[in-house]
Design an enzyme around this catalytic site. Structure first.
Site, PDB file in Angstrom:
ATOM      1  N   SER A   1     103.558  30.340  37.302  1.00  0.00           N
ATOM      2  CA  SER A   1     103.289  30.393  38.546  1.00  0.00           C
ATOM      3  C   SER A   1     104.386  30.636  39.371  1.00  0.00           C
ATOM      4  O   SER A   1     105.411  30.245  39.177  1.00  0.00           O
ATOM      5  CB  SER A   1     102.501  29.222  38.950  1.00  0.00           C
ATOM      6  OG  SER A   1     101.819  29.642  40.480  1.00  0.00           O
TER       7      SER A   1
ATOM      8  N   TYR B   1     101.564  20.327  40.669  1.00  0.00           N
ATOM      9  CA  TYR B   1     101.218  21.595  40.348  1.00  0.00           C
ATOM     10  C   TYR B   1     102.376  22.248  40.024  1.00  0.00           C
ATOM     11  O   TYR B   1     102.605  22.920  38.866  1.00  0.00           O
ATOM     12  CB  TYR B   1     100.359  22.219  40.947  1.00  0.00           C
ATOM     13  CG  TYR B   1      99.762  23.712  40.477  1.00  0.00           C
ATOM     14  CD1 TYR B   1      99.089  23.492  39.419  1.00  0.00           C
ATOM     15  CD2 TYR B   1     100.313  24.742  41.503  1.00  0.00           C
ATOM     16  CE1 TYR B   1      98.815  24.892  38.945  1.00  0.00           C
ATOM     17  CE2 TYR B   1     100.065  26.027  40.923  1.00  0.00           C
ATOM     18  CZ  TYR B   1      99.309  26.107  39.748  1.00  0.00           C
ATOM     19  OH  TYR B   1      99.029  27.586  39.239  1.00  0.00           O
TER      20      TYR B   1
END
Length: 264
Positions: free
Chosen positions: A144, A157
């Site tokens: 990501s 995350y």
């Protein structure tokens, strides 16, 4: 593009929704035999029916919780009983939850790492050995932009995705002698149900709407690079540029992140 993946086997985790689903259908549309993995069997069967219509090829469904090593191993054993090779593995399974780190539930943090990192690594280890024996293949791991550019309320995350990125970089070097390629895909925010879990307020999705990606567009780009030596795909271009600038000017990057990218 029709039939460019005929006789190719593509295995996709996280195939029940979002980018995973889109990659499965894009691959099927090009003639691939696809193997769908996710927790929701009923949803996988629905997508399998769509994929069969697109490809005219076999589609296999392997319900699997990627956070559980016993289910991963059982699904791998089933996989090798169904097919004799794997050309592409797409590790798209993952989830996130946004919260200030000191207010976050450590059970959520553990689950994030179990699915996003450890499950990915475990399954990659199994399929990677198969590809080493084949002497060909490609592993595509979803990181990501969050693994490159820090924003508030995403410590766990972002850390999980940074781990995926670095794992992929090392894996690429280790698998190069065996003709097995490794590509990392680092998307920014995507129009999926990801934010239903990650940010229940809906504020973050609204604030980053200008950067939102369509999962079908992401899937097209990912499948476009099947079989190539592409190392990394960062999307959208604006956030890819931001990631490069952050490395060059980290203090400025922190300031911009706090002012613009951390509005969760």
């Amino acid at each position: 593009m029709v039939d460019t993946l005929r006789n190719k086997v593509v295995v996709i985790t996280g195939a029940s929704s979002g980018i995973g689903r889109s990659i499965a259908l894009e691959s099927a549309g090009r003639g691939a035999t696809v193997v769908l993995m996710a927790r929701r069997k009923e949803r996988l069967e629905e997508i399998a029916a769509e994929a069969r219509e697109l490809s005219g090829s076999e589609v296999f469904v392997l319900p699997t919780d990627m956070g559980k090593s016993d289910e991963i191993e059982a699904s791998f054993k089933k996989l090798v009983s169904l097919i004799d090779h794997v050309d592409v593995l797409v590790n798209a399974a993952g989830f996130g939850k946004f919260d200030n780190f000191f207010e976050s539930d450590m059970a959520d943090v553990t689950s994030m790492f179990q699915v996003n990192v450890l499950g990915l690594m475990y399954f990659t280890r199994l399929v990677g050995r198969l590809m080493i024996d084949q002497k060909h293949g490609q592993i595509i791991n979803f990181g990501s932009i969050a693994g490159k550019v820090p924003t508030t309320k995403s410590a766990a995350y972002s850390a999980s995705k940074a781990a995926v990125i670095q794992f992929s970089n090392v894996l690429r070097l280790e698998l190069k002698p065996f003709n097995v390629k490794v590509m990392t895909v680092n998307p920014g925010p995507v129009y999926t149900n990801f934010f239903n879990i990650a940010d229940k307020t809906g504020h973050y999705a609204e604030n980053v709407s200008a950067f939102m990606l369509d999962p079908d567009d992401v899937a097209w780009q990912v499948v476009h690079f099947f079989g190539t030596d592409k190392r990394e795909l960062n999307l959208p271009l604006s956030l890819a540029a931001a990631a490069k600038l952050y490395n060059l000017f980290p203090s400025l990057g922190d300031y911009i992140s706090l002012k613009v990218a951390s509005r969760k």
